[in-house]
Design a protein around this motif. Structure first.
Motif, PDB file in Angstrom:
ATOM      1  N   THR A   1       0.810  -1.207   0.000  1.00  0.00           N
ATOM      2  CA  THR A   1       0.000   0.000   0.000  1.00  0.00           C
ATOM      3  C   THR A   1       0.849   1.265   0.000  1.00  0.00           C
ATOM      4  OG1 THR A   1      -0.124  -0.092   2.414  1.00  0.00           O
ATOM      5  CG2 THR A   1      -1.881  -1.156   1.182  1.00  0.00           C
ATOM      6  N   GLU A   2       2.147   1.155   0.305  1.00  0.00           N
ATOM      7  CA  GLU A   2       2.968   2.345   0.439  1.00  0.00           C
ATOM      8  C   GLU A   2       3.730   2.743  -0.825  1.00  0.00           C
ATOM      9  OE1 GLU A   2       3.272  -0.232   2.491  1.00  0.00           O
ATOM     10  OE2 GLU A   2       2.729   0.416   4.495  1.00  0.00           O
ATOM     11  N   PHE A   3       4.080   1.774  -1.664  1.00  0.00           N
ATOM     12  CA  PHE A   3       4.934   2.073  -2.816  1.00  0.00           C
ATOM     13  C   PHE A   3       4.447   1.368  -4.081  1.00  0.00           C
ATOM     14  CE2 PHE A   3       7.697   2.636   0.840  1.00  0.00           C
ATOM     15  CZ  PHE A   3       8.364   3.812   0.533  1.00  0.00           C
ATOM     16  N   THR A   4       4.733   1.976  -5.222  1.00  0.00           N
ATOM     17  CA  THR A   4       4.551   1.345  -6.524  1.00  0.00           C
ATOM     18  C   THR A   4       5.806   1.587  -7.346  1.00  0.00           C
ATOM     19  OG1 THR A   4       2.160   1.683  -6.493  1.00  0.00           O
ATOM     20  CG2 THR A   4       3.165   1.275  -8.635  1.00  0.00           C
ATOM     21  N   PHE A   5       6.251   0.560  -8.039  1.00  0.00           N
ATOM     22  CA  PHE A   5       7.424   0.660  -8.894  1.00  0.00           C
ATOM     23  C   PHE A   5       6.990   0.640 -10.351  1.00  0.00           C
ATOM     24  CE2 PHE A   5      11.626   0.273 -10.406  1.00  0.00           C
ATOM     25  CZ  PHE A   5      11.652  -0.713 -11.386  1.00  0.00           C
ATOM     26  N   ASP A   6       7.621   1.471 -11.171  1.00  0.00           N
ATOM     27  CA  ASP A   6       7.300   1.529 -12.586  1.00  0.00           C
ATOM     28  C   ASP A   6       8.577   1.826 -13.362  1.00  0.00           C
ATOM     29  OD1 ASP A   6       5.910   1.475 -14.930  1.00  0.00           O
ATOM     30  OD2 ASP A   6       4.766   3.317 -14.579  1.00  0.00           O
ATOM     31  N   SER A   7       8.527   1.634 -14.671  1.00  0.00           N
ATOM     32  CA  SER A   7       9.679   1.943 -15.515  1.00  0.00           C
ATOM     33  C   SER A   7       9.225   2.162 -16.952  1.00  0.00           C
ATOM     34  CB  SER A   7      10.702   0.803 -15.463  1.00  0.00           C
ATOM     35  OG  SER A   7      10.166  -0.386 -16.011  1.00  0.00           O
ATOM     36  N   TYR A   8       9.997   2.915 -17.682  1.00  0.00           N
ATOM     37  CA  TYR A   8       9.782   3.060 -19.124  1.00  0.00           C
ATOM     38  C   TYR A   8      11.127   3.370 -19.765  1.00  0.00           C
ATOM     39  CZ  TYR A   8       9.923   8.157 -18.355  1.00  0.00           C
ATOM     40  OH  TYR A   8      10.293   9.425 -18.009  1.00  0.00           O
ATOM     41  N   GLN A   9      11.210   3.223 -21.091  1.00  0.00           N
ATOM     42  CA  GLN A   9      12.497   3.431 -21.744  1.00  0.00           C
ATOM     43  C   GLN A   9      12.348   3.949 -23.156  1.00  0.00           C
ATOM     44  OE1 GLN A   9      14.781  -0.035 -23.068  1.00  0.00           O
ATOM     45  NE2 GLN A   9      13.034  -1.372 -22.520  1.00  0.00           N
ATOM     46  N   THR A  10      13.430   4.559 -23.626  1.00  0.00           N
ATOM     47  CA  THR A  10      13.643   4.861 -25.036  1.00  0.00           C
ATOM     48  C   THR A  10      14.948   4.164 -25.412  1.00  0.00           C
ATOM     49  OG1 THR A  10      14.978   6.847 -24.603  1.00  0.00           O
ATOM     50  CG2 THR A  10      12.575   7.125 -24.708  1.00  0.00           C
ATOM     51  N   GLU A  11      15.385   4.327 -26.619  1.00  0.00           N
ATOM     52  CA  GLU A  11      16.648   3.701 -27.016  1.00  0.00           C
ATOM     53  C   GLU A  11      17.829   4.296 -26.259  1.00  0.00           C
ATOM     54  OE1 GLU A  11      17.165   3.842 -31.227  1.00  0.00           O
ATOM     55  OE2 GLU A  11      15.878   2.092 -31.573  1.00  0.00           O
ATOM     56  N   ARG A  12      17.689   5.529 -25.817  1.00  0.00           N
ATOM     57  CA  ARG A  12      18.808   6.195 -25.138  1.00  0.00           C
ATOM     58  C   ARG A  12      18.751   6.082 -23.617  1.00  0.00           C
ATOM     59  NH1 ARG A  12      19.841  11.935 -28.341  1.00  0.00           N
ATOM     60  NH2 ARG A  12      20.399  11.024 -30.365  1.00  0.00           N
ATOM     61  N   CYS A  13      17.542   6.032 -23.057  1.00  0.00           N
ATOM     62  CA  CYS A  13      17.405   6.097 -21.595  1.00  0.00           C
ATOM     63  C   CYS A  13      16.449   5.027 -21.073  1.00  0.00           C
ATOM     64  CB  CYS A  13      16.887   7.468 -21.166  1.00  0.00           C
ATOM     65  SG  CYS A  13      17.958   8.847 -21.594  1.00  0.00           S
ATOM     66  N   PHE A  14      16.695   4.613 -19.837  1.00  0.00           N
ATOM     67  CA  PHE A  14      15.781   3.748 -19.109  1.00  0.00           C
ATOM     68  C   PHE A  14      15.481   4.445 -17.788  1.00  0.00           C
ATOM     69  CE2 PHE A  14      13.560   0.300 -17.428  1.00  0.00           C
ATOM     70  CZ  PHE A  14      13.493  -0.763 -18.327  1.00  0.00           C
ATOM     71  N   THR A  15      14.206   4.693 -17.507  1.00  0.00           N
ATOM     72  CA  THR A  15      13.820   5.436 -16.313  1.00  0.00           C
ATOM     73  C   THR A  15      13.120   4.515 -15.322  1.00  0.00           C
ATOM     74  OG1 THR A  15      13.556   7.472 -17.588  1.00  0.00           O
ATOM     75  CG2 THR A  15      12.520   7.393 -15.420  1.00  0.00           C
ATOM     76  N   LEU A  16      13.677   4.454 -14.098  1.00  0.00           N
ATOM     77  CA  LEU A  16      13.082   3.699 -12.999  1.00  0.00           C
ATOM     78  C   LEU A  16      12.356   4.684 -12.087  1.00  0.00           C
ATOM     79  CD1 LEU A  16      16.190   1.498 -12.096  1.00  0.00           C
ATOM     80  CD2 LEU A  16      14.369   0.972 -13.726  1.00  0.00           C
ATOM     81  N   ILE A  17      11.126   4.352 -11.699  1.00  0.00           N
ATOM     82  CA  ILE A  17      10.319   5.277 -10.895  1.00  0.00           C
ATOM     83  C   ILE A  17       9.785   4.549  -9.662  1.00  0.00           C
ATOM     84  CG2 ILE A  17       8.413   6.924 -10.924  1.00  0.00           C
ATOM     85  CD1 ILE A  17       8.441   6.744 -13.977  1.00  0.00           C
ATOM     86  N   VAL A  18       9.890   5.206  -8.519  1.00  0.00           N
ATOM     87  CA  VAL A  18       9.272   4.721  -7.282  1.00  0.00           C
ATOM     88  C   VAL A  18       8.271   5.768  -6.823  1.00  0.00           C
ATOM     89  CG1 VAL A  18       9.612   4.061  -4.883  1.00  0.00           C
ATOM     90  CG2 VAL A  18      11.309   3.404  -6.610  1.00  0.00           C
ATOM     91  N   TYR A  19       7.018   5.367  -6.691  1.00  0.00           N
ATOM     92  CA  TYR A  19       5.967   6.244  -6.184  1.00  0.00           C
ATOM     93  C   TYR A  19       5.663   5.875  -4.733  1.00  0.00           C
ATOM     94  CZ  TYR A  19       4.915   7.098 -11.159  1.00  0.00           C
ATOM     95  OH  TYR A  19       4.986   7.414 -12.494  1.00  0.00           O
ATOM     96  N   GLY A  20       5.741   6.844  -3.850  1.00  0.00           N
ATOM     97  CA  GLY A  20       5.287   6.628  -2.487  1.00  0.00           C
ATOM     98  C   GLY A  20       3.805   6.923  -2.399  1.00  0.00           C
ATOM     99  N   LYS A  21       3.081   6.123  -1.617  1.00  0.00           N
ATOM    100  CA  LYS A  21       1.632   6.299  -1.499  1.00  0.00           C
ATOM    101  C   LYS A  21       1.250   6.581  -0.056  1.00  0.00           C
ATOM    102  CE  LYS A  21      -0.138   3.451  -5.286  1.00  0.00           C
ATOM    103  NZ  LYS A  21      -1.034   2.314  -5.611  1.00  0.00           N
ATOM    104  N   THR A  22       0.252   7.419   0.126  1.00  0.00           N
ATOM    105  CA  THR A  22      -0.321   7.641   1.448  1.00  0.00           C
ATOM    106  C   THR A  22      -1.808   7.882   1.300  1.00  0.00           C
ATOM    107  OG1 THR A  22      -0.353   9.085   3.382  1.00  0.00           O
ATOM    108  CG2 THR A  22       0.312  10.093   1.311  1.00  0.00           C
TER     109      THR A  22
END
Length: 367
Positions: free
Chosen positions: A30-51
């Protein structure tokens, strides 16, 4: 009475890596969600905190190591930590870190342009949640500057080494290890005074005549390295947000946890309606630490009041040691933060209690 406790040391081990797994938008509680997306040049990792709570002060801190293929980062949101621990699919060229509210992003710039089948192989502990009192990590720093703050106090600037990066939680400590103790047991905590960026931070350290560790730290010169451990002793800004009137009682280097806190109060929109009074106790005017920086913060925060109290100098302002007369203008319903030498802390609590301040409205900092 609310205390910021120093936790028991916890050692970290690097877990075994699992085979690569491709995934997207993975709920991890319930506190966190992990996500990611990419292009050919970059890969982005995302952590969302939830409350689920409304009107929260949403802050996000982090620390960890990122190099060519290895990534191990703790993301600290409110009262929990989320671990990202993985071997990247391929080498990174460089990376950027973005942190705002309860969103944390690592933008990985790929060494070679290509679409990866996944971000890489997560360890068995990756994407797990822990309490903030755990997960102290050892790291090495290099001193980049050591300047005189007052006649007996040094302002030291450090840069993390070996691909370590951090935005330490508000009010947290680093533990400095005794260089003569190779077992890394003998250590002393110092509050992180200022954070310049995710590679650089500052400590404000008073040198004591018979203090082995303070003498060592204050003698560090540019390009000398030191072993440290962090981070603990954080304060949740939501505790401050609940009370519109914040009174800070600081003595000497007891100002160290409060500089970052006052700076946050001055720029965070959640504290626009809050007032803050700093009562700063020192021996003489020459002992007042970082006076110009505090006055600069005062110019940025209209409702910030700074009161100096001197114990060994005759002047037009307040004098003596902490006593009830210094606090007569303040309500016992205000929130009181205090930090300084042990005797000052003890006396502060006694004075506040005699004023009718409840223990739940007193937060003591140490280290």
């Amino acid at each position: 009475m609310a205390h910021c406790e120093v936790p028991v040391k916890t050692s970290l081990t690097v877990p075994q890596l699992q085979p690569p797994v491709s995934h997207r938008v993975i709920p991890v509680g319930t506190e966190f969600t992990f996500d990611s997306y990419q292009t050919e040049r970059c890969f982005t990792l995302i952590v969302y905190g939830k409350t689920t709570l409304t009107n929260q002060v949403k802050s996000c801190f982090f620390y960890g190591m990122i190099n060519k293929k290895a990534l191990k980062v703790f993301v600290h949101c409110i009262d929990k930590k989320f671990l990202l621990d993985l071997s990247l699919y391929s080498d990174l060229q460089k990376f950027d870190i973005r942190s705002s509210n309860l969103k944390f992003e690592i933008v990985i710039h790929k060494q070679l342009e290509a679409i990866w089948p996944s971000e890489g192989a997560h360890s068995s502990q990756s994407k797990t949640i822990s309490e903030n009192s755990n997960n102290l990590v050892v790291f090495e720093v290099i001193c980049t500057e050591n300047i005189e703050a007052t006649h007996d106090t040094r302002l030291l600037t450090f840069r993390y080494l070996h691909d370590f990066h951090a935005l330490p939680p508000m009010g947290s400590h680093v533990f400095v290890f005794n260089p003569d103790d190779k077992s890394l047991v003998d250590k002393k905590p110092y509050t992180v005074y200022n954070v310049i960026d995710h590679s650089t931070f500052q400590l404000l350290v008073k040198k004591y005549e018979k203090g082995i560790m303070s003498t060592y730290v204050c003698s560090l010169q540019a390009n000398q390295t030191a072993q440290m451990q962090g981070f603990d002793h954080f304060i949740d800004l939501n505790v401050l947000h609940k009370n519109k009137n914040i009174i800070i009682l600081a003595a000497g280097t007891g100002i160290t946890p409060f500089y970052r806190i006052i700076k946050e109060l001055s720029r965070n929109k959640h504290f626009t309606d809050h007032s803050c009074s700093l009562i700063f106790f020192n021996k003489t005017q020459s002992d007042i630490l970082e006076k110009e920086k505090l006055e600069e913060l005062q110019s940025q925060m209209k409702k910030l009041e700074i009161i100096h109290v001197l114990s060994q100098e005759n002047w037009d302002g307040l004098t003596g040691h902490i006593e009830l007369s210094h606090l007569t203008k303040f309500s016992p319903k205000s929130l009181y933060l205090t930090c300084g030498p042990k005797m000052f802390m003890k006396k502060s609590v006694e004075v506040l209690s005699s004023k009718g301040v409840l223990g739940s409205n007193i937060i003591e900092f140490s280290g």
